[in-house]
Scaffold this motif. Structure first.
Motif, mmCIF file in Angstrom:
data_model
loop_
_atom_site.group_PDB
_atom_site.id
_atom_site.type_symbol
_atom_site.label_atom_id
_atom_site.label_comp_id
_atom_site.label_asym_id
_atom_site.label_seq_id
_atom_site.Cartn_x
_atom_site.Cartn_y
_atom_site.Cartn_z
ATOM 1 N N SER A 129 0.859 -1.186 0.000
ATOM 2 C CA SER A 129 0.000 0.000 0.000
ATOM 3 C C SER A 129 0.889 1.227 0.000
ATOM 4 O O SER A 129 1.831 1.314 0.791
ATOM 5 C CB SER A 129 -0.913 0.019 1.228
ATOM 6 O OG SER A 129 -1.875 -1.011 1.149
ATOM 7 N N GLU A 184 0.623 5.335 0.242
ATOM 8 C CA GLU A 184 -0.202 6.512 0.501
ATOM 9 C C GLU A 184 0.401 7.711 -0.217
ATOM 10 O O GLU A 184 1.609 7.948 -0.147
ATOM 11 C CB GLU A 184 -0.284 6.793 1.997
ATOM 12 C CG GLU A 184 -1.196 7.962 2.326
ATOM 13 C CD GLU A 184 -1.342 8.218 3.811
ATOM 14 O OE1 GLU A 184 -1.969 9.241 4.153
ATOM 15 O OE2 GLU A 184 -0.838 7.429 4.627
ATOM 16 N N VAL A 221 -10.761 6.308 3.094
ATOM 17 C CA VAL A 221 -9.701 6.470 2.109
ATOM 18 C C VAL A 221 -10.306 6.461 0.712
ATOM 19 O O VAL A 221 -11.362 5.882 0.475
ATOM 20 C CB VAL A 221 -8.599 5.378 2.202
ATOM 21 C CG1 VAL A 221 -7.927 5.383 3.553
ATOM 22 C CG2 VAL A 221 -9.133 4.005 1.858
ATOM 23 N N ARG A 223 -9.021 5.261 -3.055
ATOM 24 C CA ARG A 223 -7.927 4.407 -3.500
ATOM 25 C C ARG A 223 -8.221 3.753 -4.837
ATOM 26 O O ARG A 223 -9.354 3.758 -5.326
ATOM 27 C CB ARG A 223 -7.643 3.321 -2.470
ATOM 28 C CG ARG A 223 -8.781 2.299 -2.359
ATOM 29 C CD ARG A 223 -8.522 1.296 -1.287
ATOM 30 N NE ARG A 223 -9.571 0.292 -1.248
ATOM 31 C CZ ARG A 223 -9.387 -0.944 -0.881
ATOM 32 N NH1 ARG A 223 -8.194 -1.356 -0.498
ATOM 33 N NH2 ARG A 223 -10.381 -1.808 -0.870
ATOM 34 N N ASN A 268 -1.859 -1.028 -3.803
ATOM 35 C CA ASN A 268 -2.970 -0.211 -3.343
ATOM 36 C C ASN A 268 -2.470 1.227 -3.238
ATOM 37 O O ASN A 268 -1.643 1.526 -2.383
ATOM 38 C CB ASN A 268 -3.444 -0.737 -1.981
ATOM 39 C CG ASN A 268 -4.510 0.101 -1.335
ATOM 40 O OD1 ASN A 268 -5.323 0.724 -1.994
ATOM 41 N ND2 ASN A 268 -4.525 0.100 -0.014
ATOM 42 N N LEU A 277 -3.410 4.945 -2.270
ATOM 43 C CA LEU A 277 -4.482 5.510 -1.444
ATOM 44 C C LEU A 277 -4.167 6.909 -0.940
ATOM 45 O O LEU A 277 -3.010 7.315 -0.861
ATOM 46 C CB LEU A 277 -4.760 4.600 -0.252
ATOM 47 C CG LEU A 277 -3.644 4.527 0.786
ATOM 48 C CD1 LEU A 277 -4.081 5.203 2.077
ATOM 49 C CD2 LEU A 277 -3.260 3.092 1.042
#
Length: 116
Positions: free
Chosen positions: A66, A68, A97, A99, A111, A113
């Protein structure tokens, strides 16, 4: 003992694919290049986290990684411009979130996000 950092490592024989995906699209800097091992990163400070799940939320598979970002729409635009297929989303999730999922050049489910 205190864990200071966790790094994700992926085997590859094609550093150009890593440079395009993680360097050009995501904008990470090349921090280290030994010729046989390259590390990309950011000077952002973040918490050490390791996650485990039976699904990725909203019925999606658990992503391998993931990432961010501070601007999800710009990230989405960069992936679309690079013709990277979007496998899920973009979606605003009930846990706060926004995403989308893509696969990196090595088959890892990523992912992308932003907290809303």
């Amino acid at each position: 003992m205190k864990v200071k950092r966790i790094m994700s490592n992926t085997a590859t024989s094609d550093f150009d694919k890593a440079a395009a995906f993680y360097g050009e699209i995501l904008g990470l800097e090349l921090f280290m290049d030994h010729g046989w091992f390259r590390t990309y990163g950011s000077d952002e400070r973040m918490m050490v986290q390791v996650s485990f799940g039976t699904e990725g939320g909203s019925g999606t598979p658990v992503p391998d990684l993931s990432i961010e970002v501070d601007d999800i729409e710009t990230a989405l635009s960069r992936f679309e411009k690079a013709n990277v297929p979007i496998e899920y989303g973009p979606a605003s999730e009930p846990w706060g979130v926004r995403r989308f999922y893509v696969r990196d050049p090595f088959g890892k489910l990523i992912n992308i996000l932003q907290h809303e």
